[in-house]
Enzyme design. Structure first.
Site, PDB file in Angstrom:
ATOM      1  NE  ARG A 190      -2.660   1.150   3.648  1.00  7.89           N
ATOM      2  CZ  ARG A 190      -3.509   1.058   4.433  1.00  7.89           C
ATOM      3  NH1 ARG A 190      -4.667   1.325   4.117  1.00  7.89           N
ATOM      4  NH2 ARG A 190      -2.971   0.904   5.913  1.00  7.89           N
ATOM      5  CG  ASP A 470      -4.002   2.424  11.443  1.00  5.17           C
ATOM      6  OD1 ASP A 470      -5.019   3.001  11.715  1.00  5.17           O
ATOM      7  OD2 ASP A 470      -3.992   1.726  10.278  1.00  5.17           O
TER       8      ASP A 470
END
Length: 564
Positions: A190, A470
């Site tokens: 990603r 996160d």
């Protein structure tokens, strides 16, 4: 140059790094070509930052820079429209695509079964453990799980190259040796989102797109090796807000494959539907990427953050405590079911999302309750028709796999078309019920400060209060605080959430954090700096689009201080 109501030259980085002179001759010679590496490069890193790789990045950057900037302008203009009261809806001009009978390209063999995917940052130990975890897929994350320090980014690329060629090893401080096993997860990567830049690489005097930087380095060094292994360069694409942004990615894929003589359609990408506007363009996004598509994913945490951000001026869309925002809440349930129906109609995977819980070794009862929540979430996903799910910890792989094995005996359930699902715009925009509590405010303040502090130290994924946090979950915390304060929400006990209450709770939480970490760690860390960043984000009358933008500026300041 300007377009509409926003300047195309408005870039999110205002800090200039000091020009580095200690560069290898091969990189210094690129200055005459308009390519400047504005950072330290050691001998090992030259393998990744080769002149050929940097020219590859520069070509993609030059050919696509202005389209990226124009699309960011479109985002800003759409936000102005939403702030002015215009509502989101499915696009009338693309109705023929939504109504059309088309499918994406056939699924590669190593992507047919994706029932459990594990995600995490690109450090060596994480890569080895994730690839060995028994999961079907490992998504190596340069985005929400990685703090974009120069070391993290380049070392991460080296780690992935070593993993692909099978040479990666890691020895812990205790002497334990980590190596790859025989059965490995399929690798996805990603890159960072379109809104971010990489300040350490200048192309013609401007920072390169972080998206192109991450994608291009990985693709340049690994595409051929992956093909030789019977796999391919597979990606997760974050934070997109429209099918036009997907079209830009598709054009970059075509050009990258052309430049390296890689067969067209080799790249496959799963798009995270993690913004509210993208939920209205799922068909269109798949259509743009149809030769390169690997489906869609319910990026639930960023999606919640996006809903708050996009509807920030609407007092009727003030969300309750984060803990109350489960996927059974109607607006989230509608989003996930629409994603499943859309993907299965087009013959591709509809991936579920992440449960934030992690194993709790120190407390068996707390661990049981946490695992019960994970189990319930995964049972919901497989029953709804998802073709796979995400976990954040290797200890959850077997749990999630057992649930999907029971509920999905085949490699996927794309044949379940979910024709019973009928979602309209009002379903996606329905405000949830619930209350805001003092505990909810305190949790958001604490999570935001601790996460920002860890991010400034170079950690992008950290356990806090037995949840894996996160950037996405930190974004929920800080945007909820802004929303509650600026819409004058009240706590369940009737108290007004205003600047004074925020400052009181923030001061109390800082004292608690100081007691928890101890005086030495407090002085060594960046907790006060993190608190200052949070204050600016919460108390400003305008909602900052991404906390990682001001945090990146601070990260660059820290880097400059360390150089000096």
């Amino acid at each position: 140059m300007a377009c509409g109501r926003y300047s195309l030259m408005k870039e999110p980085i205002v800090i200039e790094l000091e020009t580095m002179t200690a560069l290898p001759d091969s990189l210094s010679s690129l200055h005459s070509e308009g390519i400047v590496v504005n950072a330290l490069v050691d001998d090992e890193w030259e393998q990744i930052l080769s002149p050929a790789a940097l020219r590859f990045i520069a070509t993609l950057e030059r050919e696509h820079r202005w389209r990226r900037l124009e699309l960011l302008v479109r985002r800003a203009e759409r936000q102005l429209d939403l702030d002015g009261g215009i509502t989101l809806d499915f696009l009338p001009q693309t109705k023929s695509i939504r109504d059309g009978d088309w499918r994406v390209a056939p699924i590669p063999a190593d992507l047919r079964d994706r029932r459990v995917e594990i995600t995490g940052p690109t450090d060596r130990k994480m890569i080895i453990n994730a690839l060995n975890s028994g999961a079907n897929v490992f998504m190596a994350d340069f985005e929400d799980s990685t703090s974009p320090t120069w070391d993290n980014l380049i070392q991460g690329q080296l780690n992935l190259r070593d993993a692909i060629d099978g040479t990666i090893e890691h020895r812990s401080e205790e002497g334990k040796l980590y190596r790859l096993g025989d059965r490995l997860a399929t690798l996805f990567v990603r890159p960072r989102g379109w809104h971010l830049v990489e300040a350490h690489l200048l192309v013609d005097g401007e920072p390169a797109s972080a998206s192109i930087f991450d994608f291009a380095l990985y693709f340049f060094h690994n595409a051929s090796a992956l093909l030789a292994k019977g796999s391919g360069p597979y990606f997760y694409l974050p934070k997109m807000e429209s099918h036009l942004e997907a079209r830009l990615w598709n054009d970059i894929f075509i050009r990258a494959q052309e430049l390296l003589s890689i067969p067209q359609g080799t790249i496959r990408a799963t798009v995270l539907i993690e913004t509210l506007p993208a939920a209205f363009e799922m068909d269109e996004i798949l259509h743009e990427l149809r030769e390169h598509s690997a489906g869609l994913n319910c990026g639930r945490w960023d999606y919640i953050f996006s809903c708050i951000k996009k509807l920030r001026r609407r007092p009727g869309f003030v969300l309750p405590d984060r803990a109350a925002l489960t996927m059974n809440v109607p607006f989230l349930k509608s989003y996930s079911e629409l994603l499943i129906k859309t993907c299965h109609r087009r013959g591709i995977h509809a991936m579920g999302g992440m449960a934030a819980q992690i194993p709790i070794k120190s407390d068996p009862e707390a661990n049981r309750l946490a695992m019960d929540k994970v189990s319930a979430d995964k049972r919901r996903e497989v029953a709804a028709g998802h073709d796979g799910t995400w976990v954040a910890h290797p200890g959850l792989v077997s749990l999630a796999k057992a649930i999907f094995d029971e509920g999905m005996p085949g490699p996927n359930q794309i044949e379940r078309k979910r024709d019973d699902v009928h979602v309209n715009a009002s379903d996606l925009l329905a405000a949830p019920e619930g209350v805001v509590t003092e505990a909810g405010v305190r949790t958001n303040v604490r999570v935001a400060i601790l996460y920002l502090e860890a991010w400034l130290r170079g950690l992008g994924c950290v356990p806090i209060a037995n949840l894996m946090e996160d950037a996405a979950t930190a974004e929920i915390s800080r945007t909820q605080l802004w929303q509650w304060l600026h819409h004058s929400a009240t706590l369940a006990d009737g108290r007004l959430i205003d600047a004074d209450l925020y400052r009181e709770i923030r001061r109390s939480e800082l004292e608690s954090i100081r007691d928890d970490v101890g005086e030495r760690e407090w002085r060594l860390g960046w907790i006060p700096v993190a608190a200052e960043i949070l204050d600016k984000l919460i108390l400003d009358t305008e909602l900052q689009d991404f906390l990682t933008i001001p945090a990146y500026e601070e990260l660059l300041r820290i880097e400059n201080k360390r150089r000096n």
